[in-house]
Design a protein around this motif. Structure first.
Motif, PDB file in Angstrom:
ATOM      1  N   MET A 170       2.427 -12.567  -3.742  1.00  0.00           N
ATOM      2  CA  MET A 170       1.838 -11.984  -2.553  1.00  0.00           C
ATOM      3  C   MET A 170       2.704 -12.277  -1.317  1.00  0.00           C
ATOM      4  N   LEU A 171       3.317 -13.456  -1.287  1.00  0.00           N
ATOM      5  CA  LEU A 171       4.193 -13.784  -0.161  1.00  0.00           C
ATOM      6  C   LEU A 171       5.378 -12.822  -0.095  1.00  0.00           C
ATOM      7  N   GLN A 172       5.932 -12.464  -1.245  1.00  0.00           N
ATOM      8  CA  GLN A 172       7.067 -11.549  -1.270  1.00  0.00           C
ATOM      9  C   GLN A 172       6.646 -10.156  -0.808  1.00  0.00           C
ATOM     10  N   GLN A 173       5.466  -9.702  -1.195  1.00  0.00           N
ATOM     11  CA  GLN A 173       4.964  -8.402  -0.732  1.00  0.00           C
ATOM     12  C   GLN A 173       4.794  -8.411   0.781  1.00  0.00           C
ATOM     13  N   THR A 174       4.274  -9.504   1.296  1.00  0.00           N
ATOM     14  CA  THR A 174       4.089  -9.636   2.736  1.00  0.00           C
ATOM     15  C   THR A 174       5.431  -9.597   3.448  1.00  0.00           C
ATOM     16  N   LEU A 175       6.380 -10.329   2.937  1.00  0.00           N
ATOM     17  CA  LEU A 175       7.703 -10.361   3.539  1.00  0.00           C
ATOM     18  C   LEU A 175       8.384  -8.993   3.483  1.00  0.00           C
ATOM     19  N   SER A 176       8.167  -8.257   2.403  1.00  0.00           N
ATOM     20  CA  SER A 176       8.797  -6.934   2.285  1.00  0.00           C
ATOM     21  C   SER A 176       8.280  -5.967   3.355  1.00  0.00           C
ATOM     22  N   ILE A 177       7.047  -6.126   3.796  1.00  0.00           N
ATOM     23  CA  ILE A 177       6.518  -5.302   4.880  1.00  0.00           C
ATOM     24  C   ILE A 177       7.321  -5.541   6.156  1.00  0.00           C
ATOM     25  N   PHE A 178       7.695  -6.779   6.397  1.00  0.00           N
ATOM     26  CA  PHE A 178       8.488  -7.098   7.582  1.00  0.00           C
ATOM     27  C   PHE A 178       9.911  -6.563   7.461  1.00  0.00           C
ATOM     28  N   TYR A 179      10.467  -6.558   6.260  1.00  0.00           N
ATOM     29  CA  TYR A 179      11.789  -5.962   6.072  1.00  0.00           C
ATOM     30  C   TYR A 179      11.735  -4.464   6.346  1.00  0.00           C
ATOM     31  N   GLN A 180      10.681  -3.805   5.900  1.00  0.00           N
ATOM     32  CA  GLN A 180      10.530  -2.371   6.131  1.00  0.00           C
ATOM     33  C   GLN A 180      10.383  -2.062   7.616  1.00  0.00           C
TER      34      GLN A 180
ATOM     35  N   ALA B  88      -1.149  -9.424  12.382  1.00  0.00           N
ATOM     36  CA  ALA B  88      -1.787  -9.758  11.111  1.00  0.00           C
ATOM     37  C   ALA B  88      -2.669  -8.606  10.644  1.00  0.00           C
ATOM     38  N   GLU B  89      -3.298  -7.917  11.580  1.00  0.00           N
ATOM     39  CA  GLU B  89      -4.164  -6.792  11.237  1.00  0.00           C
ATOM     40  C   GLU B  89      -3.376  -5.653  10.596  1.00  0.00           C
ATOM     41  N   MET B  90      -2.196  -5.362  11.121  1.00  0.00           N
ATOM     42  CA  MET B  90      -1.363  -4.301  10.545  1.00  0.00           C
ATOM     43  C   MET B  90      -0.954  -4.653   9.124  1.00  0.00           C
ATOM     44  N   VAL B  91      -0.544  -5.892   8.928  1.00  0.00           N
ATOM     45  CA  VAL B  91      -0.123  -6.327   7.603  1.00  0.00           C
ATOM     46  C   VAL B  91      -1.308  -6.302   6.648  1.00  0.00           C
ATOM     47  N   ALA B  92      -2.466  -6.717   7.118  1.00  0.00           N
ATOM     48  CA  ALA B  92      -3.670  -6.728   6.281  1.00  0.00           C
ATOM     49  C   ALA B  92      -4.017  -5.314   5.821  1.00  0.00           C
TER      50      ALA B  92
END
Length: 89
Positions: free
Chosen positions: A1-11, A19-23
């Motif tokens: 899950m941490l990697q998925q979260t981090l990939s959103i920031f790379y995109q 946090a709301e956008m990522v959620a």
């Protein structure tokens, strides 16, 4: 899950996200995502920033943002070392 979260920031190419956008993108409760984000900050992968949301009119992510604009002025962004990885790729 941490990697998925981090990939959103790379995109997001270094643009701070709330946090709301990522959620919304992960389909998880904000409280859960906030813990993931804190973990990534502790590990030095993200940094906490002020002024993350400047409104939908100027936001390049409005096409992927599901729902109303966030009014949160705090957000998270890739740490400097992580942003260098975007440039090098």
């Amino acid at each position: 899950m941490l990697q998925q979260t981090l990939s959103i920031f790379y995109q997001a190419c270094g643009i701070p996200l709330s946090a709301e956008m990522v959620a919304r993108q992960l389909g998880l409760p904000t409280a859960v995502v906030e813990q993931l984000l804190r973990t990534l900050v502790q590990r030095g992968r993200l940094v906490l920033v002020d002024q993350a949301c400047t409104g939908c009119q100027v936001c390049p992510l409005k096409v992927v943002c599901a729902g109303a604009p966030t009014l949160v002025q705090r957000g998270y962004a890739l740490a400097a070392e992580e942003r260098e990885g975007i440039v090098d790729s």
